[in-house]
Design a protein around this motif. Structure first.
Motif, short mmCIF file in Angstrom:
data_model
loop_
_atom_site.label_atom_id
_atom_site.label_comp_id
_atom_site.label_asym_id
_atom_site.label_seq_id
_atom_site.Cartn_x
_atom_site.Cartn_y
_atom_site.Cartn_z
N PRO A 258 7.63 20.64 8.58
CA PRO A 258 7.19 22.01 8.87
C PRO A 258 6.08 22.45 7.93
CG PRO A 258 9.27 22.04 7.68
CD PRO A 258 8.99 20.60 7.99
N ALA A 259 5.56 23.62 8.19
CA ALA A 259 4.47 24.15 7.36
C ALA A 259 4.89 24.22 5.90
CB ALA A 259 4.05 25.53 7.86
N ASN A 260 3.98 23.84 5.01
CA ASN A 260 4.17 23.89 3.56
C ASN A 260 5.16 22.85 3.03
OD1 ASN A 260 2.37 26.13 3.32
ND2 ASN A 260 4.04 27.48 3.99
N ALA A 261 5.61 21.94 3.88
CA ALA A 261 6.44 20.83 3.42
C ALA A 261 5.59 19.56 3.42
CB ALA A 261 7.65 20.66 4.33
N THR A 262 5.85 18.67 2.49
CA THR A 262 5.07 17.44 2.39
C THR A 262 5.99 16.24 2.19
OG1 THR A 262 4.82 17.72 0.00
CG2 THR A 262 3.06 18.58 1.39
N VAL A 263 5.55 15.10 2.70
CA VAL A 263 6.29 13.86 2.50
C VAL A 263 5.89 13.28 1.14
CG1 VAL A 263 6.71 11.53 3.35
CG2 VAL A 263 6.36 13.40 4.98
N LYS A 264 6.85 13.14 0.23
CA LYS A 264 6.57 12.60 -1.10
C LYS A 264 6.48 11.07 -1.05
CE LYS A 264 8.03 14.27 -4.92
NZ LYS A 264 8.88 14.71 -6.06
N PHE A 265 7.41 10.44 -0.33
CA PHE A 265 7.32 8.98 -0.17
C PHE A 265 8.17 8.52 1.00
CE2 PHE A 265 10.73 9.33 -3.47
CZ PHE A 265 11.78 8.67 -2.81
N VAL A 266 7.80 7.36 1.51
CA VAL A 266 8.56 6.66 2.55
C VAL A 266 8.65 5.20 2.12
CG1 VAL A 266 8.69 5.98 4.98
CG2 VAL A 266 7.71 8.20 4.36
N LYS A 267 9.86 4.69 1.98
CA LYS A 267 10.06 3.31 1.54
C LYS A 267 11.07 2.61 2.43
CE LYS A 267 9.32 4.57 -3.33
NZ LYS A 267 9.95 4.60 -4.67
N GLN A 268 10.75 1.39 2.85
CA GLN A 268 11.80 0.56 3.41
C GLN A 268 12.65 0.09 2.24
OE1 GLN A 268 11.20 -2.76 6.43
NE2 GLN A 268 11.91 -3.96 4.67
N VAL A 269 13.98 0.23 2.37
CA VAL A 269 14.86 -0.14 1.26
C VAL A 269 15.84 -1.25 1.62
CG1 VAL A 269 14.68 2.03 -0.01
CG2 VAL A 269 16.35 1.84 1.85
N ALA A 270 15.90 -1.63 2.87
CA ALA A 270 16.73 -2.78 3.30
C ALA A 270 16.15 -3.29 4.61
CB ALA A 270 18.19 -2.38 3.49
#
Length: 452
Positions: A258-270
């Motif tokens: 949504p507005a004013n939210a940001t993705v800090k990170f996306v990681k495959q973990v398994a």
């Protein structure tokens, strides 16, 4: 959780694991996204995105594979390396199913397609498989190593069949990329990223883990070590079987915030750690796509961290909508949503709720720390800092033991003597072979699934 499926194609399920309760003013939302594809494999219909024209043949030309075999001069020392490479390539060729397009490339300081040898891809059949295996007799060891040229040749071969959606390379080497610059390799990787996936294998101990990991990471594949040439055939057979099981190409993890939210990170973990954060491609207002590659019958976990606007107690919001999406180039028009899940946030003054850590998030945070500890410990060992190496690998032993990662725990025992696994007390072994040290580093990013 939302699920979408089509007849004769894999069914995708998305599950979200998180603690949605945040303390007053808190902003960070963490979730583990489990994606499971079922009903795919090599039977039961054409892969998603394959047109009638591309289907062809009994099993359909839905996949293409290029085998990149190191034939540099060092592959003759000892001679068993090249012999093992021939046997491994033959085993992989035997695993290619009818109708799949394929080629064999001899890699030196240049790249030469040895089969079919005319700049195109052959179509697998009993006859072409036999002829491809016969051509392996002509592989000889001479020249240098330029992996960027090998990747470029694979890309050129794949481009002769743009109608084939699933494209995979297997790269084998025994040495360093000495006959082109690091910048040359970087440019080659950049050119082919997103066009095909690649599994990389190093045989012996004269290659660089970081070099092969750079290739496999960019091309959404795996990296592995085969200490002895005798182990190559089974490893190649296994990799090819995995490639043959892929049923859907170019699937993206789409994250809307949504507005004013940001993705800090996306990681495959398994099943292995892979940071996808920098690979985001914008996909409309407040949405971004992260590549996941090709899928067969399998399950993977992703760690998504979103920063949301601070809110007071009693407020709630949708922090992210996560979808599995086929791009227009594959779905044949508009992006197609295969499955979907929601990440939520609810602010509370209940301390017990807001301080509870999701078991899944805690587990994979530990697995990431485990990988970092191993890599930092092995680097310290290479630099002669035994004190730091011991401390880092002690931390790795503690995490591996606590998380039930038995595979990594056993590997660590090749380089350290464990005094107290629970506390992470270890002694670095006096005589650690180069092969054992490389094996520990190569396997450092392999994780264990969270216990449900």
């Amino acid at each position: 959780m939302a699920t979408l499926a089509k007849p004769n194609l894999p069914r995708f399920d998305v599950e979200i694991f998180q603690n949605e309760f945040l303390a007053d003013g808190a902003r960070e939302v963490n979730a583990i996204v489990t994606v499971t594809a079922t009903g795919g494999g090599t039977s039961g219909g054409r892969p998603l995105g394959v047109t009638d024209a591309a289907q062809g043949g009994a099993d359909g030309q839905s996949a293409a594979v290029v085998l990149l075999v190191d034939c540099s001069g060092s592959m003759d020392y000892p001679a068993s390396k090249l012999r093992g490479a021939r046997e491994a390539t033959a085993a992989a060729i035997d695993t290619i199913r009818d109708g799949v397009a394929f080629a064999v490339v001899a890699g030196t300081h240049e790249a030469r397609d040895t089969f079919p040898g005319d700049g195109t891809l052959a179509i697998a059949s009993p006859d072409t498989r036999d002829r491809a295996k016969e051509s392996l007799r002509r592989l000889t060891a001479a020249g240098g190593t330029a992996m960027g040229a090998w990747l470029t040749k694979a890309d050129q071969l794949f481009l002769t069949r743009p109608d084939i959606p699933i494209r995979h390379a297997i790269l084998l080497t025994d040495g360093n990329n000495e006959h082109e610059t690091a910048a040359d390799l970087e440019r080659a990787i950049g050119r082919v990223s997103g066009r095909f996936t690649a599994d990389c294998r190093g045989v012996g101990t004269d290659w660089k883990v970081a070099e092969l990991r750079k290739i496999s990471s960019a091309l959404l594949g795996t990296v592995g070590m085969v200490p002895e040439p005798s182990g190559l055939a089974e490893d190649f057979r296994s990799m090819m079987a995995g490639a043959m099981g892929k049923q859907v190409a170019d699937v993206a993890l789409r994250i809307w915030t949504p507005a004013n939210a940001t993705v800090k990170f996306v990681k495959q973990v398994a099943p292995a750690l892979e940071d996808l954060t920098a690979r985001r491609a914008e996909a409309g207002p407040r949405a971004g796509d992260y590549p996941t590659g090709s899928w067969g019958d399998e399950s993977r976990d992703y760690h998504v961290c979103v920063e949301v606007p601070a809110a007071s107690v009693g407020n709630e919001m949708l922090a992210a909508r996560i979808s599995l999406v086929l791009p227009p180039s594959v779905s044949g028009g508009t992006p197609e949503v295969l499955s979907q899940g929601l990440v939520k946030a609810f602010w509370t003054d209940d301390l017990a709720s807001s301080t509870r850590i999701s078991p899944q998030v805690a587990h994979y945070t530990g697995q990431a720390e485990l990988a970092a500890s191993i890599q930092e410990g092995m680097e310290a060992h290479r630099l002669g800092d035994v004190h730091r190496a011991t401390a880092k690998l002690g931390a790795a032993v503690r995490i591996a033991h606590a998380s039930g990662n038995e595979g990594t725990y056993k590997l660590l025992q090749k380089v350290v003597d464990v005094v107290d696994a629970k506390e992470g007390t270890v002694r670095f072994r006096n005589h650690v072979s180069k092969a054992d040290a490389m094996l520990v580093e190569t396997e450092s990013t392999v994780t264990v699934r969270v216990k449900k």
